[in-house]
Motif scaffolding. Structure first.
Motif, PDB file in Angstrom:
ATOM      1  N   LEU A  52      -6.805  -4.127   7.977  1.00 28.55           N
ATOM      2  CA  LEU A  52      -7.535  -2.909   8.345  1.00 28.55           C
ATOM      3  C   LEU A  52      -8.247  -3.092   9.672  1.00 28.55           C
ATOM      4  O   LEU A  52      -8.758  -4.171   9.979  1.00 28.55           O
ATOM      5  CB  LEU A  52      -8.594  -2.567   7.292  1.00 28.55           C
ATOM      6  CG  LEU A  52      -8.145  -2.250   5.868  1.00 28.55           C
ATOM      7  CD1 LEU A  52      -9.370  -2.019   4.992  1.00 28.55           C
ATOM      8  CD2 LEU A  52      -7.238  -1.037   5.842  1.00 28.55           C
ATOM      9  N   GLN A 108       0.719  -1.720  12.679  1.00 30.45           N
ATOM     10  CA  GLN A 108       0.147  -0.494  12.130  1.00 30.45           C
ATOM     11  C   GLN A 108       1.214   0.344  11.411  1.00 30.45           C
ATOM     12  O   GLN A 108       2.303   0.557  11.933  1.00 30.45           O
ATOM     13  CB  GLN A 108      -0.457   0.324  13.269  1.00 30.45           C
ATOM     14  CG  GLN A 108      -1.100   1.631  12.850  1.00 30.45           C
ATOM     15  CD  GLN A 108      -1.330   2.550  14.042  1.00 30.45           C
ATOM     16  OE1 GLN A 108      -0.429   3.253  14.478  1.00 30.45           O
ATOM     17  NE2 GLN A 108      -2.531   2.516  14.588  1.00 30.45           N
ATOM     18  N   ASP A 124      -7.077   1.983  11.674  1.00 27.76           N
ATOM     19  CA  ASP A 124      -5.725   1.468  11.452  1.00 27.76           C
ATOM     20  C   ASP A 124      -5.565   0.947  10.028  1.00 27.76           C
ATOM     21  O   ASP A 124      -6.414   0.181   9.538  1.00 27.76           O
ATOM     22  CB  ASP A 124      -5.400   0.287  12.391  1.00 27.76           C
ATOM     23  CG  ASP A 124      -5.349   0.666  13.850  1.00 27.76           C
ATOM     24  OD1 ASP A 124      -4.803   1.734  14.160  1.00 27.76           O
ATOM     25  OD2 ASP A 124      -5.847  -0.110  14.684  1.00 27.76           O
ATOM     26  N   TYR A 125      -4.460   1.334   9.399  1.00 29.52           N
ATOM     27  CA  TYR A 125      -3.996   0.702   8.169  1.00 29.52           C
ATOM     28  C   TYR A 125      -2.721  -0.049   8.549  1.00 29.52           C
ATOM     29  O   TYR A 125      -1.714   0.567   8.933  1.00 29.52           O
ATOM     30  CB  TYR A 125      -3.688   1.741   7.086  1.00 29.52           C
ATOM     31  CG  TYR A 125      -4.885   2.557   6.635  1.00 29.52           C
ATOM     32  CD1 TYR A 125      -5.591   2.236   5.473  1.00 29.52           C
ATOM     33  CD2 TYR A 125      -5.311   3.669   7.364  1.00 29.52           C
ATOM     34  CE1 TYR A 125      -6.674   3.005   5.051  1.00 29.52           C
ATOM     35  CE2 TYR A 125      -6.394   4.433   6.952  1.00 29.52           C
ATOM     36  CZ  TYR A 125      -7.073   4.092   5.800  1.00 29.52           C
ATOM     37  OH  TYR A 125      -8.153   4.851   5.380  1.00 29.52           O
ATOM     38  N   LEU A 145       0.207   3.365   0.947  1.00 32.76           N
ATOM     39  CA  LEU A 145       0.679   2.134   1.572  1.00 32.76           C
ATOM     40  C   LEU A 145       1.156   1.131   0.527  1.00 32.76           C
ATOM     41  O   LEU A 145       2.208   0.498   0.692  1.00 32.76           O
ATOM     42  CB  LEU A 145      -0.442   1.531   2.421  1.00 32.76           C
ATOM     43  CG  LEU A 145      -0.093   0.305   3.266  1.00 32.76           C
ATOM     44  CD1 LEU A 145       1.125   0.566   4.144  1.00 32.76           C
ATOM     45  CD2 LEU A 145      -1.288  -0.097   4.129  1.00 32.76           C
ATOM     46  N   ASN A 182     -10.517   8.617   2.698  1.00 30.37           N
ATOM     47  CA  ASN A 182     -10.115   7.397   3.390  1.00 30.37           C
ATOM     48  C   ASN A 182      -9.504   6.336   2.477  1.00 30.37           C
ATOM     49  O   ASN A 182      -9.027   5.317   2.975  1.00 30.37           O
ATOM     50  CB  ASN A 182     -11.321   6.799   4.121  1.00 30.37           C
ATOM     51  CG  ASN A 182     -11.767   7.646   5.298  1.00 30.37           C
ATOM     52  OD1 ASN A 182     -11.092   7.731   6.314  1.00 30.37           O
ATOM     53  ND2 ASN A 182     -12.911   8.314   5.156  1.00 30.37           N
ATOM     54  N   GLU A 183      -9.519   6.579   1.168  1.00 27.89           N
ATOM     55  CA  GLU A 183      -8.937   5.600   0.248  1.00 27.89           C
ATOM     56  C   GLU A 183      -7.523   5.985  -0.171  1.00 27.89           C
ATOM     57  O   GLU A 183      -6.730   5.120  -0.551  1.00 27.89           O
ATOM     58  CB  GLU A 183      -9.829   5.413  -0.982  1.00 27.89           C
ATOM     59  CG  GLU A 183      -9.454   4.180  -1.784  1.00 27.89           C
ATOM     60  CD  GLU A 183     -10.609   3.615  -2.600  1.00 27.89           C
ATOM     61  OE1 GLU A 183     -10.373   2.664  -3.342  1.00 27.89           O
ATOM     62  OE2 GLU A 183     -11.733   4.128  -2.474  1.00 27.89           O
ATOM     63  N   ILE A 206      -6.000  -7.247   0.828  1.00 26.25           N
ATOM     64  CA  ILE A 206      -6.401  -7.251   2.229  1.00 26.25           C
ATOM     65  C   ILE A 206      -6.607  -8.687   2.688  1.00 26.25           C
ATOM     66  O   ILE A 206      -7.435  -9.415   2.125  1.00 26.25           O
ATOM     67  CB  ILE A 206      -7.687  -6.422   2.432  1.00 26.25           C
ATOM     68  CG1 ILE A 206      -7.398  -4.942   2.145  1.00 26.25           C
ATOM     69  CG2 ILE A 206      -8.237  -6.604   3.840  1.00 26.25           C
ATOM     70  CD1 ILE A 206      -8.640  -4.070   2.089  1.00 26.25           C
ATOM     71  N   TRP A 222     -13.349  -2.946  -1.134  1.00 24.52           N
ATOM     72  CA  TRP A 222     -11.968  -2.741  -0.693  1.00 24.52           C
ATOM     73  C   TRP A 222     -11.233  -4.072  -0.568  1.00 24.52           C
ATOM     74  O   TRP A 222     -10.065  -4.184  -0.958  1.00 24.52           O
ATOM     75  CB  TRP A 222     -11.953  -2.020   0.663  1.00 24.52           C
ATOM     76  CG  TRP A 222     -12.132  -0.531   0.554  1.00 24.52           C
ATOM     77  CD1 TRP A 222     -12.270   0.207  -0.590  1.00 24.52           C
ATOM     78  CD2 TRP A 222     -12.174   0.401   1.648  1.00 24.52           C
ATOM     79  NE1 TRP A 222     -12.396   1.547  -0.284  1.00 24.52           N
ATOM     80  CE2 TRP A 222     -12.354   1.693   1.075  1.00 24.52           C
ATOM     81  CE3 TRP A 222     -12.108   0.273   3.015  1.00 24.52           C
ATOM     82  CZ2 TRP A 222     -12.436   2.847   1.861  1.00 24.52           C
ATOM     83  CZ3 TRP A 222     -12.202   1.416   3.802  1.00 24.52           C
ATOM     84  CH2 TRP A 222     -12.359   2.688   3.232  1.00 24.52           C
ATOM     85  N   ILE A 261      -2.257  -6.378   3.403  1.00 24.65           N
ATOM     86  CA  ILE A 261      -2.812  -5.259   4.165  1.00 24.65           C
ATOM     87  C   ILE A 261      -3.849  -5.776   5.153  1.00 24.65           C
ATOM     88  O   ILE A 261      -4.598  -6.715   4.870  1.00 24.65           O
ATOM     89  CB  ILE A 261      -3.451  -4.224   3.212  1.00 24.65           C
ATOM     90  CG1 ILE A 261      -2.367  -3.544   2.368  1.00 24.65           C
ATOM     91  CG2 ILE A 261      -4.254  -3.182   3.982  1.00 24.65           C
ATOM     92  CD1 ILE A 261      -2.912  -2.619   1.305  1.00 24.65           C
ATOM     93  N   PHE A 313      -4.517   3.908   1.031  1.00 23.43           N
ATOM     94  CA  PHE A 313      -4.223   2.636   0.372  1.00 23.43           C
ATOM     95  C   PHE A 313      -3.142   2.803  -0.688  1.00 23.43           C
ATOM     96  O   PHE A 313      -2.226   1.975  -0.801  1.00 23.43           O
ATOM     97  CB  PHE A 313      -5.479   2.061  -0.289  1.00 23.43           C
ATOM     98  CG  PHE A 313      -6.469   1.474   0.671  1.00 23.43           C
ATOM     99  CD1 PHE A 313      -6.177   0.316   1.378  1.00 23.43           C
ATOM    100  CD2 PHE A 313      -7.703   2.069   0.869  1.00 23.43           C
ATOM    101  CE1 PHE A 313      -7.101  -0.240   2.260  1.00 23.43           C
ATOM    102  CE2 PHE A 313      -8.628   1.527   1.742  1.00 23.43           C
ATOM    103  CZ  PHE A 313      -8.326   0.371   2.442  1.00 23.43           C
TER     104      PHE A 313
END
Length: 427
Positions: free
Chosen positions: A240, A147, A163-164, A221, A214-215, A280, A274, A238, A218
């Motif tokens: 999630l 994380q 969690d990202y 990160l 919530n974006e 991802i 996403w 990534i 990204f």
């Protein structure tokens, strides 16, 4: 090597909440302790963690009932039994409890004893825990899922996403996964502080963010990965953890941060988008544990290139994993000891997952202890992946550090395959 005594005590987890430590002693004087973790974001199908509920003691969080159950019911039933009969002893405790979800004695009571027995048995044989649990066949050092940003129930709902995380898919060694994560973690912290986006540290050690939606995480990160000197998607991917059951009211998904309400179809479209927009490689609980239709759709659309993990969906429960396999709901299972409540059931869940050609991900909980049991469990079963939170806080680092020790003990027998393990599920 018979069990001569079992005792239990109240200790405290990484959030300062009470939990159990159970000590098992053998007739030859060998003893070992099992420390029980605790989750904040718990699935409705998990085995029950027994707490006292007395608001005058630790705000209802004390575990004295579970301790009494260990001393007065479990101990008398197990004293005199061989410590090497792990599965038989676990089953005895399950039958003694007599409920579907271990609610009478408490999954925390049963698990503490189960963990302590396994550790005592290993010590009695002069073996490392991973050697004992894996019967000498475990040698795969896991790929870490770590994380960087914490959200959801782990960070006061600073983001709706729990969690990202990052996975060092380009790493050639276990040590390199830690170095890459170290660089990204600290770069992300510096970047967030510079942008005024960092509040502090979340429950699992990730950065506690302050974002408008919530974006936005990204973008930060992705920038942190680049600033650390890596290429997103090639060196680092990534991961999630959506924890979508916490966002679902039975009809709609809700983002409080964005002030948005989604139909089931709209939320599916967002998860799919996403996964296509960002690098991802893994997504956990993208939908609620009852929204089977969307699970099936995502697995059918993206399961050939994205690891789709069921956590609340499966809760390390054999029956639910079997249902998921039969219906094609995912391609990976999150494995948590205290979701099911015994060591032997946990290993059975891992073996079932592997037999289906799916990938297990051994995981810690948000309320952790200094016990590194799951590091040994991951190697013993050749699970291939380990998720314990972030790259900070001792209750997290003890797990990463233990894998370094296990690797040294294995010597030339140690294997690390990294992202190659995904070939099992990716076509």
């Amino acid at each position: 090597m018979k069990i001569s005594n079992i005792d239990a005590y109240q200790i405290y987890d990484s959030r300062g909440f009470p939990t159990l430590e159970v000590e098992v002693e053998l007739e030859n004087g060998v003893s070992a302790c099992g420390l029980v973790p605790s989750g904040a974001s718990t699935g409705q199908f998990e085995a029950l963690e027994l707490r006292d509920g007395d608001k005058t003691k630790f705000r209802g969080k004390s575990v004295y009932k579970a301790i009494t159950n260990v001393k007065e019911e479990i101990a008398p039933a197990l004293i005199g039994k061989s410590v090497f009969d792990q599965q038989k002893n676990d089953l005895l405790m399950i039958e003694l409890d007599g409920t579907e979800n271990k609610s009478r004695l408490g999954a925390n009571a049963i698990l503490g004893v189960s963990m302590a027995m396994a550790k005592a048995a290993a010590a009695a044989r002069g073996e490392a825990l991973f050697e004992y649990l894996g019967k000498g066949e475990g040698n795969l050092i896991p790929l870490n899922e770590i994380q960087i940003l914490g959200g959801g129930a782990h960070a006061g709902w600073a983001t709706d996403i729990q969690d990202y995380l990052v996975i060092a898919v380009g790493a050639k060694t276990y040590e390199e996964t830690l170095e890459m994560t170290h660089n990204i973690y600290h770069t992300a912290g510096e970047l967030m502080k510079k942008l005024g986006k960092c509040v502090g540290i979340a429950d699992e050690g990730g950065w506690w963010p302050d974002y408008k939606d919530n974006e936005e995480p990204f973008e930060v990160l992705m920038e942190a990965i680049k600033l650390a000197g890596y290429e997103p998607g090639k060196d680092v991917a990534i991961s999630l953890d959506i924890a979508a059951s916490d966002l679902y009211d039975g009809e709609h998904y809700r983002f409080k941060l964005d002030n948005k309400v989604f139909t089931r179809d709209e939320f599916y479209d967002l998860m799919s988008a996403w996964c296509k927009k960002y690098p991802i490689i893994s997504i956990e609980d993208p939908f609620a544990d009852t929204d089977f239709e969307n699970w099936k759709r995502l697995q059918a659309e993206l399961g050939h290139k994205v690891q789709i993990i069921g956590d609340d969906l499966f809760t390390t429960n054999i029956k639910r994993i079997e249902q998921g396999i039969d219906q094609g709901l995912a391609n990976s299972v999150l494995i948590k000891l205290n979701q099911i409540g015994s060591v032997s059931e946990t290993i059975d869940a891992i073996r079932l997952t592997q037999k289906a050609g799916w990938l297990p991900v051994v995981s810690a909980r948000s309320g952790e202890t200094e016990d590194a049991f799951i590091s040994h469990l991951a190697v013993a079963t050749n699970a291939g992946q380990l998720k314990v939170g972030s790259f900070a806080r001792s209750e997290r680092q003890v797990k990463w550090n233990e894998n370094l020790r296990i690797q040294r003990k294995l010597g030339d027998k140690a294997r690390f395959v990294g992202a190659a393990l995904y070939k099992t599920i990716f076509s």
